[in-house]
Design an enzyme around this catalytic site. Structure first.
Site, short mmCIF file in Angstrom:
data_model
loop_
_atom_site.label_atom_id
_atom_site.label_comp_id
_atom_site.label_asym_id
_atom_site.label_seq_id
_atom_site.Cartn_x
_atom_site.Cartn_y
_atom_site.Cartn_z
N LYS A 14 0.83 -1.21 0.00
CA LYS A 14 0.00 0.00 0.00
C LYS A 14 0.87 1.26 0.00
O LYS A 14 0.67 2.15 -0.81
CB LYS A 14 -0.91 0.04 1.24
CG LYS A 14 -1.85 -1.14 1.38
CD LYS A 14 -2.72 -1.02 2.63
CE LYS A 14 -1.99 -1.06 3.94
NZ LYS A 14 -1.49 -2.40 4.34
N ARG A 89 -9.17 1.00 8.59
CA ARG A 89 -8.76 -0.35 8.96
C ARG A 89 -9.83 -1.08 9.76
O ARG A 89 -9.62 -2.23 10.16
CB ARG A 89 -7.48 -0.28 9.79
CG ARG A 89 -6.21 -0.57 8.96
CD ARG A 89 -5.03 -0.48 9.90
NE ARG A 89 -3.86 -1.17 9.43
CZ ARG A 89 -2.88 -0.62 8.73
NH1 ARG A 89 -2.96 0.63 8.34
NH2 ARG A 89 -1.81 -1.32 8.40
N ARG A 128 11.83 -6.12 4.92
CA ARG A 128 11.79 -4.69 5.24
C ARG A 128 12.42 -4.41 6.61
O ARG A 128 13.01 -3.34 6.81
CB ARG A 128 10.35 -4.16 5.22
CG ARG A 128 10.28 -2.67 5.45
CD ARG A 128 8.90 -2.08 5.22
NE ARG A 128 7.94 -2.56 6.20
CZ ARG A 128 6.66 -2.24 6.20
NH1 ARG A 128 6.17 -1.46 5.26
NH2 ARG A 128 5.84 -2.69 7.12
N ARG A 134 11.81 -1.11 11.78
CA ARG A 134 10.50 -0.99 12.43
C ARG A 134 10.29 -2.14 13.40
O ARG A 134 10.43 -3.30 13.02
CB ARG A 134 9.39 -0.99 11.37
CG ARG A 134 9.09 0.38 10.83
CD ARG A 134 8.10 0.36 9.71
NE ARG A 134 6.84 -0.29 10.01
CZ ARG A 134 5.77 -0.25 9.20
NH1 ARG A 134 5.84 0.44 8.07
NH2 ARG A 134 4.67 -0.88 9.52
N ARG A 146 -0.26 -9.17 13.11
CA ARG A 146 -0.78 -8.10 12.24
C ARG A 146 -1.67 -8.69 11.14
O ARG A 146 -2.69 -8.12 10.78
CB ARG A 146 0.37 -7.31 11.63
CG ARG A 146 1.03 -6.39 12.64
CD ARG A 146 2.41 -5.96 12.22
NE ARG A 146 2.43 -5.15 11.03
CZ ARG A 146 3.53 -4.89 10.32
NH1 ARG A 146 4.69 -5.41 10.69
NH2 ARG A 146 3.46 -4.13 9.26
P1 B4P Z 1 4.66 -1.49 2.14
O1 B4P Z 1 4.17 -0.83 0.90
O2 B4P Z 1 5.53 -0.66 3.00
O3 B4P Z 1 3.50 -2.08 3.04
P2 B4P Z 1 2.17 -1.54 3.64
O4 B4P Z 1 1.10 -2.41 3.06
O5 B4P Z 1 2.02 -0.06 3.46
O6 B4P Z 1 2.45 -1.81 5.20
P3 B4P Z 1 1.82 -1.79 6.64
O7 B4P Z 1 0.42 -2.27 6.61
O8 B4P Z 1 2.81 -2.54 7.44
O9 B4P Z 1 1.92 -0.35 7.20
P4 B4P Z 1 1.12 0.81 7.91
O10 B4P Z 1 2.13 1.87 7.99
O11 B4P Z 1 -0.15 1.13 7.20
O12 B4P Z 1 5.41 -2.81 1.70
C1 B4P Z 1 6.05 -3.68 2.61
C2 B4P Z 1 7.40 -4.14 2.07
O13 B4P Z 1 7.23 -4.88 0.86
C3 B4P Z 1 8.35 -3.01 1.71
O14 B4P Z 1 9.63 -3.34 2.16
C4 B4P Z 1 8.32 -2.94 0.21
O15 B4P Z 1 9.54 -2.50 -0.34
C5 B4P Z 1 8.05 -4.38 -0.17
N1 B4P Z 1 7.30 -4.50 -1.41
C6 B4P Z 1 6.26 -3.72 -1.81
N2 B4P Z 1 5.79 -4.13 -3.02
C7 B4P Z 1 6.56 -5.22 -3.37
C8 B4P Z 1 6.55 -6.12 -4.50
N3 B4P Z 1 5.71 -5.95 -5.51
N4 B4P Z 1 7.45 -7.11 -4.51
C9 B4P Z 1 8.33 -7.28 -3.49
N5 B4P Z 1 8.39 -6.47 -2.40
C10 B4P Z 1 7.50 -5.45 -2.34
O16 B4P Z 1 0.70 0.30 9.39
C11 B4P Z 1 1.57 0.10 10.48
C12 B4P Z 1 0.82 0.02 11.80
O17 B4P Z 1 0.24 1.30 12.13
C13 B4P Z 1 -0.38 -0.93 11.90
O18 B4P Z 1 0.01 -2.27 12.18
C14 B4P Z 1 -1.18 -0.30 13.07
O19 B4P Z 1 -0.64 -0.62 14.32
C15 B4P Z 1 -0.99 1.19 12.85
N6 B4P Z 1 -2.06 1.79 12.04
C16 B4P Z 1 -1.89 2.42 10.83
N7 B4P Z 1 -3.06 2.86 10.35
C17 B4P Z 1 -4.02 2.51 11.26
C18 B4P Z 1 -5.44 2.66 11.31
N8 B4P Z 1 -6.10 3.26 10.33
N9 B4P Z 1 -6.10 2.20 12.39
C19 B4P Z 1 -5.45 1.60 13.40
N10 B4P Z 1 -4.10 1.39 13.42
C20 B4P Z 1 -3.38 1.85 12.35
#
Ligand code: B4P
Length: 191
Positions: A14, A89, A128, A134, A146
């Site tokens: 995302k 979420r 990552r 992190r 998670r």
């Molecule tokens: P990302 O792109 O970083 O992953 P994400 O889905 O955004 O991550 P996440 O759900 O952990 O994060 P958030 O900050 O929202 O990709 C992950 C990895 O994969 C990276 O290293 C990337 O390089 C790699 N990658 C991406 N695409 C790839 C591909 N095609 N092939 C190979 N590798 C690939 O949330 C973090 C925390 O914040 C939550 O757990 C929660 O505690 C809190 N939080 C955030 N929003 C919230 C909400 N609305 N309500 C309640 N808690 C919340």
């Protein structure tokens, strides 16, 4: 203004895709994860409280993120719309977002959902952890939690949005460029 949700499990890409889509389509990228990590980095009282929750892989309280988003959506100029990354979420957050947008004569236009299988998610998050430092990426048990929290509390949003005709699944496995092309094709129909 167009309002797009980028949706999917932790590690589905995302954040990775949102940064690129926001730039290409002149959207304001709103990531609640980034906002929360900024609070932690700044050492605020809120950040201290949220850090303990996030490092366990749990969701922070709905009202915290709803307030953060509400503070960002007014007074935005020169943008084609909003890209919501990692928010909502829970169904309660989705209802709150709809109300916020409706009150401003806007709506959710689409929910683009990245489909990625469990083993690929775990592989990406462990990779990552090496770079991001992190705490929620370091411990495999926290990663599994998670994913469980996503299945239990976040995935029900899919049905909620499907009933409104907003749900658009996207294959989230492949190169970052290929996935970006798949998403761009859908976003270009909306903006
Ligand atoms: P990302 O792109 O970083 O992953 P994400 O889905 O955004 O991550 P996440 O759900 O952990 O994060 P958030 O900050 O929202 O990709 C992950 C990895 O994969 C990276 O290293 C990337 O390089 C790699 N990658 C991406 N695409 C790839 C591909 N095609 N092939 C190979 N590798 C690939 O949330 C973090 C925390 O914040 C939550 O757990 C929660 O505690 C809190 N939080 C955030 N929003 C919230 C909400 N609305 N309500 C309640 N808690 C919340």
């Amino acid at each position: 203004m167009v309002n797009i949700l980028i949706f999917g499990p932790p590690g589905s890409g995302k954040g990775t895709q949102s940064v690129r889509l926001a730039e290409k389509f002149n959207l304001l990228h709103l990531s609640t994860g980034d906002m929360l990590r900024a609070e932690i980095a700044a050492g605020t009282e809120l950040g201290k409280k949220m850090s303990a929750i996030m490092s366990k892989g749990e969701l922070v309280p709905d009202e915290v993120v709803i307030e953060m988003i509400a503070a960002k959506i007014d007074g935005v100029k020169d943008k084609s719309g909003f890209l919501f990354d990692g928010f909502p979420r829970t169904v309660a957050q989705t209802v709150a977002l709809e109300k916020m947008l409706n009150d401003r004569n806007m709506k959710i236009n689409s929910m683009l959902t990245l489909d990625v299988d469990h083993d690929e998610l775990v592989k990406r998050l462990i990779a990552r952890a090496e770079l991001s430092g992190r705490p929620d990426d370091k411990d495999p048990a926290v990663i599994e939690n998670r994913i469980d929290v996503y299945r239990e509390k976040t995935e029900p949003i899919i049905d909620f949005c499907r009933q409104k005709g907003l749900y658009q699944p996207v294959n989230g496995v492949g190169s970052i460029d290929d996935i970006f092309d798949r998403l761009s094709a859908l976003v270009s129909e909306l903006v």
